[in-house]
Scaffold this motif. Structure first.
Motif, PDB file in Angstrom:
ATOM      1  N   ALA A 153      -2.346  47.652 -37.439  1.00  0.00           N
ATOM      2  CA  ALA A 153      -3.705  47.106 -37.314  1.00  0.00           C
ATOM      3  C   ALA A 153      -3.549  45.618 -37.019  1.00  0.00           C
ATOM      4  CB  ALA A 153      -4.500  47.343 -38.596  1.00  0.00           C
ATOM      5  N   PRO A 154      -3.215  45.243 -35.793  1.00  0.00           N
ATOM      6  CA  PRO A 154      -2.694  43.897 -35.498  1.00  0.00           C
ATOM      7  C   PRO A 154      -3.703  42.774 -35.633  1.00  0.00           C
ATOM      8  CG  PRO A 154      -3.050  45.111 -33.458  1.00  0.00           C
ATOM      9  CD  PRO A 154      -3.274  46.081 -34.583  1.00  0.00           C
ATOM     10  N   LEU A 155      -5.004  43.091 -35.713  1.00  0.00           N
ATOM     11  CA  LEU A 155      -5.998  42.032 -35.861  1.00  0.00           C
ATOM     12  C   LEU A 155      -6.272  41.684 -37.315  1.00  0.00           C
ATOM     13  CD1 LEU A 155      -8.641  42.958 -33.124  1.00  0.00           C
ATOM     14  CD2 LEU A 155      -6.944  41.125 -33.063  1.00  0.00           C
ATOM     15  N   LEU A 156      -5.752  42.468 -38.252  1.00  0.00           N
ATOM     16  CA  LEU A 156      -6.033  42.216 -39.664  1.00  0.00           C
ATOM     17  C   LEU A 156      -5.006  41.242 -40.230  1.00  0.00           C
ATOM     18  CD1 LEU A 156      -7.037  45.741 -40.990  1.00  0.00           C
ATOM     19  CD2 LEU A 156      -8.402  44.018 -39.802  1.00  0.00           C
ATOM     20  N   LEU A 157      -5.503  40.304 -41.044  1.00  0.00           N
ATOM     21  CA  LEU A 157      -4.652  39.280 -41.642  1.00  0.00           C
ATOM     22  C   LEU A 157      -5.006  39.159 -43.119  1.00  0.00           C
ATOM     23  CD1 LEU A 157      -2.519  37.036 -41.152  1.00  0.00           C
ATOM     24  CD2 LEU A 157      -4.452  35.462 -40.819  1.00  0.00           C
ATOM     25  N   GLY A 158      -4.047  39.507 -43.982  1.00  0.00           N
ATOM     26  CA  GLY A 158      -4.291  39.486 -45.418  1.00  0.00           C
ATOM     27  C   GLY A 158      -3.668  38.290 -46.102  1.00  0.00           C
ATOM     28  N   VAL A 159      -4.256  37.909 -47.232  1.00  0.00           N
ATOM     29  CA  VAL A 159      -3.804  36.713 -47.941  1.00  0.00           C
ATOM     30  C   VAL A 159      -2.408  36.906 -48.541  1.00  0.00           C
ATOM     31  CG1 VAL A 159      -6.133  35.924 -48.467  1.00  0.00           C
ATOM     32  CG2 VAL A 159      -4.976  37.458 -50.056  1.00  0.00           C
ATOM     33  N   GLN A 160      -1.956  38.137 -48.719  1.00  0.00           N
ATOM     34  CA  GLN A 160      -0.638  38.368 -49.294  1.00  0.00           C
ATOM     35  C   GLN A 160       0.488  38.191 -48.275  1.00  0.00           C
ATOM     36  OE1 GLN A 160      -1.104  42.362 -50.768  1.00  0.00           O
ATOM     37  NE2 GLN A 160      -1.675  41.669 -52.822  1.00  0.00           N
ATOM     38  N   SER A 161       0.157  38.198 -47.013  1.00  0.00           N
ATOM     39  CA  SER A 161       1.201  38.176 -45.989  1.00  0.00           C
ATOM     40  C   SER A 161       1.808  36.788 -45.866  1.00  0.00           C
ATOM     41  CB  SER A 161       0.626  38.606 -44.635  1.00  0.00           C
ATOM     42  OG  SER A 161      -0.280  37.637 -44.147  1.00  0.00           O
ATOM     43  N   ALA A 162       3.077  36.743 -45.485  1.00  0.00           N
ATOM     44  CA  ALA A 162       3.755  35.469 -45.246  1.00  0.00           C
ATOM     45  C   ALA A 162       3.168  34.743 -44.039  1.00  0.00           C
ATOM     46  CB  ALA A 162       5.246  35.704 -45.047  1.00  0.00           C
ATOM     47  N   ALA A 163       2.572  35.516 -43.129  1.00  0.00           N
ATOM     48  CA  ALA A 163       2.011  34.933 -41.903  1.00  0.00           C
ATOM     49  C   ALA A 163       0.650  34.289 -42.128  1.00  0.00           C
ATOM     50  CB  ALA A 163       1.893  36.020 -40.841  1.00  0.00           C
ATOM     51  N   TYR A 164       0.101  34.478 -43.323  1.00  0.00           N
ATOM     52  CA  TYR A 164      -1.287  34.070 -43.552  1.00  0.00           C
ATOM     53  C   TYR A 164      -1.499  32.573 -43.299  1.00  0.00           C
ATOM     54  CZ  TYR A 164      -5.867  33.592 -45.707  1.00  0.00           C
ATOM     55  OH  TYR A 164      -7.183  33.317 -45.934  1.00  0.00           O
ATOM     56  N   GLU A 165      -0.642  31.731 -43.846  1.00  0.00           N
ATOM     57  CA  GLU A 165      -0.843  30.292 -43.715  1.00  0.00           C
ATOM     58  C   GLU A 165      -0.770  29.845 -42.265  1.00  0.00           C
ATOM     59  OE1 GLU A 165      -1.928  28.133 -45.893  1.00  0.00           O
ATOM     60  OE2 GLU A 165      -2.124  29.819 -47.290  1.00  0.00           O
ATOM     61  N   ASP A 166       0.130  30.446 -41.493  1.00  0.00           N
ATOM     62  CA  ASP A 166       0.272  30.046 -40.095  1.00  0.00           C
ATOM     63  C   ASP A 166      -0.878  30.539 -39.222  1.00  0.00           C
ATOM     64  OD1 ASP A 166       2.646  28.701 -40.545  1.00  0.00           O
ATOM     65  OD2 ASP A 166       3.903  30.423 -40.045  1.00  0.00           O
ATOM     66  N   LEU A 167      -1.430  31.700 -39.572  1.00  0.00           N
ATOM     67  CA  LEU A 167      -2.420  32.338 -38.698  1.00  0.00           C
ATOM     68  C   LEU A 167      -3.855  32.215 -39.182  1.00  0.00           C
ATOM     69  CD1 LEU A 167      -0.495  35.646 -37.823  1.00  0.00           C
ATOM     70  CD2 LEU A 167      -0.755  33.613 -36.398  1.00  0.00           C
ATOM     71  N   ARG A 168      -4.079  31.755 -40.393  1.00  0.00           N
ATOM     72  CA  ARG A 168      -5.429  31.793 -40.957  1.00  0.00           C
ATOM     73  C   ARG A 168      -6.429  30.989 -40.129  1.00  0.00           C
ATOM     74  NH1 ARG A 168      -5.328  28.742 -46.717  1.00  0.00           N
ATOM     75  NH2 ARG A 168      -7.520  29.372 -46.547  1.00  0.00           N
ATOM     76  N   ARG A 169      -5.963  29.917 -39.448  1.00  0.00           N
ATOM     77  CA  ARG A 169      -6.899  29.126 -38.637  1.00  0.00           C
ATOM     78  C   ARG A 169      -7.433  29.910 -37.450  1.00  0.00           C
ATOM     79  NH1 ARG A 169      -1.750  27.628 -37.237  1.00  0.00           N
ATOM     80  NH2 ARG A 169      -1.279  27.162 -35.032  1.00  0.00           N
ATOM     81  N   PHE A 170      -6.746  31.008 -37.103  1.00  0.00           N
ATOM     82  CA  PHE A 170      -7.208  31.851 -36.001  1.00  0.00           C
ATOM     83  C   PHE A 170      -8.029  33.050 -36.495  1.00  0.00           C
ATOM     84  CE2 PHE A 170      -2.890  30.409 -34.366  1.00  0.00           C
ATOM     85  CZ  PHE A 170      -3.421  29.322 -33.680  1.00  0.00           C
ATOM     86  N   ALA A 171      -8.289  33.087 -37.790  1.00  0.00           N
ATOM     87  CA  ALA A 171      -9.020  34.215 -38.387  1.00  0.00           C
ATOM     88  C   ALA A 171     -10.116  33.681 -39.315  1.00  0.00           C
ATOM     89  CB  ALA A 171      -8.072  35.136 -39.140  1.00  0.00           C
ATOM     90  N   PRO A 172     -11.125  33.002 -38.775  1.00  0.00           N
ATOM     91  CA  PRO A 172     -12.125  32.372 -39.641  1.00  0.00           C
ATOM     92  C   PRO A 172     -13.083  33.337 -40.334  1.00  0.00           C
ATOM     93  CG  PRO A 172     -12.701  32.100 -37.331  1.00  0.00           C
ATOM     94  CD  PRO A 172     -11.339  32.691 -37.351  1.00  0.00           C
ATOM     95  N   LEU A 173     -13.184  34.585 -39.848  1.00  0.00           N
ATOM     96  CA  LEU A 173     -14.140  35.517 -40.436  1.00  0.00           C
ATOM     97  C   LEU A 173     -13.411  36.600 -41.225  1.00  0.00           C
ATOM     98  CD1 LEU A 173     -16.856  35.974 -37.664  1.00  0.00           C
ATOM     99  CD2 LEU A 173     -16.817  34.382 -39.600  1.00  0.00           C
ATOM    100  N   HIS A 174     -14.081  37.063 -42.281  1.00  0.00           N
ATOM    101  CA  HIS A 174     -13.514  38.027 -43.225  1.00  0.00           C
ATOM    102  C   HIS A 174     -14.256  39.346 -43.108  1.00  0.00           C
ATOM    103  CE1 HIS A 174     -11.344  39.166 -46.871  1.00  0.00           C
ATOM    104  NE2 HIS A 174     -12.474  39.633 -47.370  1.00  0.00           N
ATOM    105  N   SER A 175     -13.519  40.454 -43.283  1.00  0.00           N
ATOM    106  CA  SER A 175     -14.131  41.782 -43.343  1.00  0.00           C
ATOM    107  C   SER A 175     -14.086  42.259 -44.786  1.00  0.00           C
ATOM    108  CB  SER A 175     -13.372  42.765 -42.437  1.00  0.00           C
ATOM    109  OG  SER A 175     -13.898  44.073 -42.582  1.00  0.00           O
ATOM    110  N   PRO A 176     -15.208  42.158 -45.520  1.00  0.00           N
ATOM    111  CA  PRO A 176     -15.185  42.542 -46.938  1.00  0.00           C
ATOM    112  C   PRO A 176     -14.783  43.994 -47.144  1.00  0.00           C
ATOM    113  CG  PRO A 176     -17.184  41.307 -46.412  1.00  0.00           C
ATOM    114  CD  PRO A 176     -16.519  41.633 -45.116  1.00  0.00           C
ATOM    115  N   GLY A 177     -15.207  44.861 -46.226  1.00  0.00           N
ATOM    116  CA  GLY A 177     -14.891  46.271 -46.387  1.00  0.00           C
ATOM    117  C   GLY A 177     -13.414  46.560 -46.292  1.00  0.00           C
ATOM    118  N   LEU A 178     -12.669  45.704 -45.582  1.00  0.00           N
ATOM    119  CA  LEU A 178     -11.216  45.890 -45.439  1.00  0.00           C
ATOM    120  C   LEU A 178     -10.421  44.945 -46.332  1.00  0.00           C
ATOM    121  CD1 LEU A 178     -10.996  46.260 -41.555  1.00  0.00           C
ATOM    122  CD2 LEU A 178     -11.043  48.059 -43.267  1.00  0.00           C
ATOM    123  N   ARG A 179     -11.110  43.970 -46.924  1.00  0.00           N
ATOM    124  CA  ARG A 179     -10.464  42.969 -47.775  1.00  0.00           C
ATOM    125  C   ARG A 179      -9.377  42.229 -47.004  1.00  0.00           C
ATOM    126  NH1 ARG A 179     -10.064  46.555 -53.388  1.00  0.00           N
ATOM    127  NH2 ARG A 179     -12.203  47.338 -53.279  1.00  0.00           N
TER     128      ARG A 179
END
Length: 581
Positions: free
Chosen positions: A271-297
């Protein structure tokens, strides 16, 4: 209410006469929309509508004896929605602005398609209480008008059977855009880990299940959600790194190699568009993911950013290369729609256009690593705009709902062009009788079946039935996947479905309805009985036909089909008639 709520007095109406006396369709525009021309193209009237600003395009036809409305959203909404209920957003990764109003006799009384299959939009439709008509409205926003400049609307000019109308519209909307070559993996029965194990999957489980699945007739394994790091907890807060969970898969490449040694292809979920806070990639990619999907957390990467598209394509190519995969099951693409209507700080301002660009990059980079790789999409990303980037389209999630699986497969078969349709993975109660697995497999017959049960604990009677029916499917595969599909009574969920390829015909009964048989030029007739009845009624068009009936466990028997009658067919089984020339 639909027209009354949208300034009906401003509409300018034009009659579309079609080629049949009983076609009665009117089109209207208002605001910044105006009709430039109407052009006859074979069985279609194509209306060019110039969009100089915000406005609306409306279609209206008498309700007649309508029994249902088909559209690519494939939801379980009412078969014939009221005009205050029918509402569908669309884009390149969600549905398409297409519809067919179906009469009780299966003909189409209104069949239309707008060619804006990439950009974001909303289609409204339904039966009007006030006018006793069926109304369709495409609201043209200022943004859609600016991006397009003009919209082409295709309307079928007669009242053909609804499946023919869908094919005409599909051909128009696909418009020669090309297609992804069909991979070998696409047409092979699947063992999926998802319903069987959810995220509690491991290398040992996959290896053990693959051996048993192969004995049942499966030739590929789809390793679903749960293989990746932080792939636990049922949600997606760990997505983003796309590396194996080494506790579950200490050597994923070795697992894949072992499956290949069993002659099992391997497809991996992502699911390549999903970015979770537990992932190591989160800090590097979070600026490209400004919106959250509550249903998917999870956060959702914005595909309108060039960096996101490059990251997703590189990730998909890396997985195929590093683990020698035969395919990717690409999931949750429709969640990009959280960005619909929001400002973009990327190089593309529309989600649909961004997703087309992203998926083209994915397909190109994957092909550069391994030509012939399977790429699977699922409902609802069925738009012709993204069809060239996947050779497989799968029915949406419907766990244990055999009837919905059949409906989705048929809908996809009618609308998709040069794609292989897969069933949603099949699951059932292992404590039920053997009719339960038979019903699941038979309802998936007109697509590629995907099995998803813990096979080690499957009752022997279930395993035997599954193996027998998968073998029957394999024997009929060329006709089932390559033939021309027909399906009766769409408003009732297609109780009769058939497929013909050259001189081979397969007809399936999902309810004990009359099988309408036209056997001119047919050499082999296969009848699928997906009911508890042991006798199916039929009506034969034309002269009597003689043949030899072949049924499992019995000697070949001479039969004569004539007029109306009943044919003995084992419940939840398949028989074949070799017809005299």
């Amino acid at each position: 209410m639909l027209l009354e709520d949208h300034d009906v007095e401003s509409l300018e109406w034009t009659r579309l006469d079609g080629v049949s006396n009983d076609l009665d369709v009117d089109i209207a525009v208002s605001g910044g929309c105006r009709i430039e021309r109407i052009e006859r193209r074979g069985a279609l009237d194509v209306v060019r509508i110039v969009t100089e600003g915000a406005g609306q395009i409306v279609l209206q036809t008498p309700l007649g004896n309508a029994s249902g409305f088909w559209n690519p959203e494939f939801t379980l909404a009412p078969a014939l929605p009221a005009d205050w209920r029918g509402h569908e957003s669309f884009s390149a990764v969600k549905s398409a602005p297409v519809g067919v109003l179906t009469d009780i006799d299966g003909t189409s009384s209104l069949a239309f398609g707008f060619d804006c299959v990439v950009d974001e939009g909303v289609l409204q439709f339904g039966a009007s209480e006030e006018s006793k008509s069926f109304v369709v409205r495409l609201g043209v926003s200022a943004e859609l008008a600016r991006r397009r400049g003009a919209i082409d609307l295709a309307v079928v000019t007669s009242r053909p059977p609804y499946e023919e109308a869908i094919r005409l519209l599909s051909d128009f909307l696909h418009g020669g855009a090309g297609h992804r070559p069909i991979s070998r993996t696409a047409t092979r029965p699947v063992y999926s880990t998802w319903y069987a194990y959810s995220q509690a999957v491991s290398a040992r489980i996959v290896e053990d299940e693959a051996r048993m699945a192969r004995e049942l007739g499966c030739r590929s394994v789809f390793i679903d959600d749960g293989w990746q790091a932080f792939g636990d907890g049922r949600w997606y807060a760990g997505c983003g790194d796309w590396i194996p969970d080494t506790a579950k898969f200490p050597d994923l490449r070795g697992t894949v190699d072992g499956l290949h040694a069993l002659d099992m292809d391997v497809v991996l979920w992502i699911a390549p568009l999903l970015l979770g806070v537990q992932s190591a990639a989160y800090e590097d990619l979070r600026r490209f993911a400004p919106l959250h999907s509550p249903g998917l957390r999870a956060d959702v990467l914005d595909p309108r950013r060039r960096e996101v598209r490059a990251h997703v394509a590189a990730t998909c190519a890396r997985l195929v290369r590093d683990y020698d995969l035969d395919g990717l099951k690409i999931d949750f693409l429709n969640n990009a729609m959280v960005y619909a209507g929001t400002p973009s700080d990327g190089d593309i301002d529309d989600v649909g256009r961004a997703m087309v660009a992203l998926l083209r990059e994915v397909a190109d980079e994957v092909d550069a690593v391994r030509p012939g790789t399977l790429i699977e999409f699922r409902q609802p990303y069925v738009s012709p705009a993204v069809a060239p980037f996947a050779d497989v389209i799968r029915a949406d999630d419907c766990p244990a709902d055999a009837d919905q699986n059949r409906r989705s497969i048929v809908d996809l078969r009618l609308f998709a062009e040069r794609q292989i349709v897969h069933s949603d993975p099949l699951m059932w109660d292992p404590t039920a009788g053997p009719d339960a697995p038979a019903r699941q497999v038979l309802n998936a017959f007109f697509g590629v079946p995907q099995l998803s049960m813990p096979l080690g604990s499957l009752p022997a009677s279930h395993a035997r039935v599954v193996a027998e029916l998968i073998a029957e499917w394999e024997g009929l595969r060329d006709t089932l996947l390559g033939g021309e599909l027909f399906a009766a009574l769409p408003a009732e969920g297609y109780p009769i479905v058939g497929c013909r390829r050259e001189d081979a015909l397969v007809v399936a009964a999902y309810q004990p309805r009359v099988l309408e048989l036209a056997l001119d030029g047919v050499a082999t007739l296969s009848i699928v009985n997906a009911t508890a009845s042991t006798s199916l009624p039929y009506a034969l068009a034309g002269d009597p036909v003689r043949g030899i009936l072949r049924a499992p466990g019995t000697e070949p028997t001479p039969v004569v089909l004539s007029g109306r009658g009943f044919l003995d067919v084992p419940a939840w089984g398949v028989v074949h008639l070799d017809l005299a020339g």
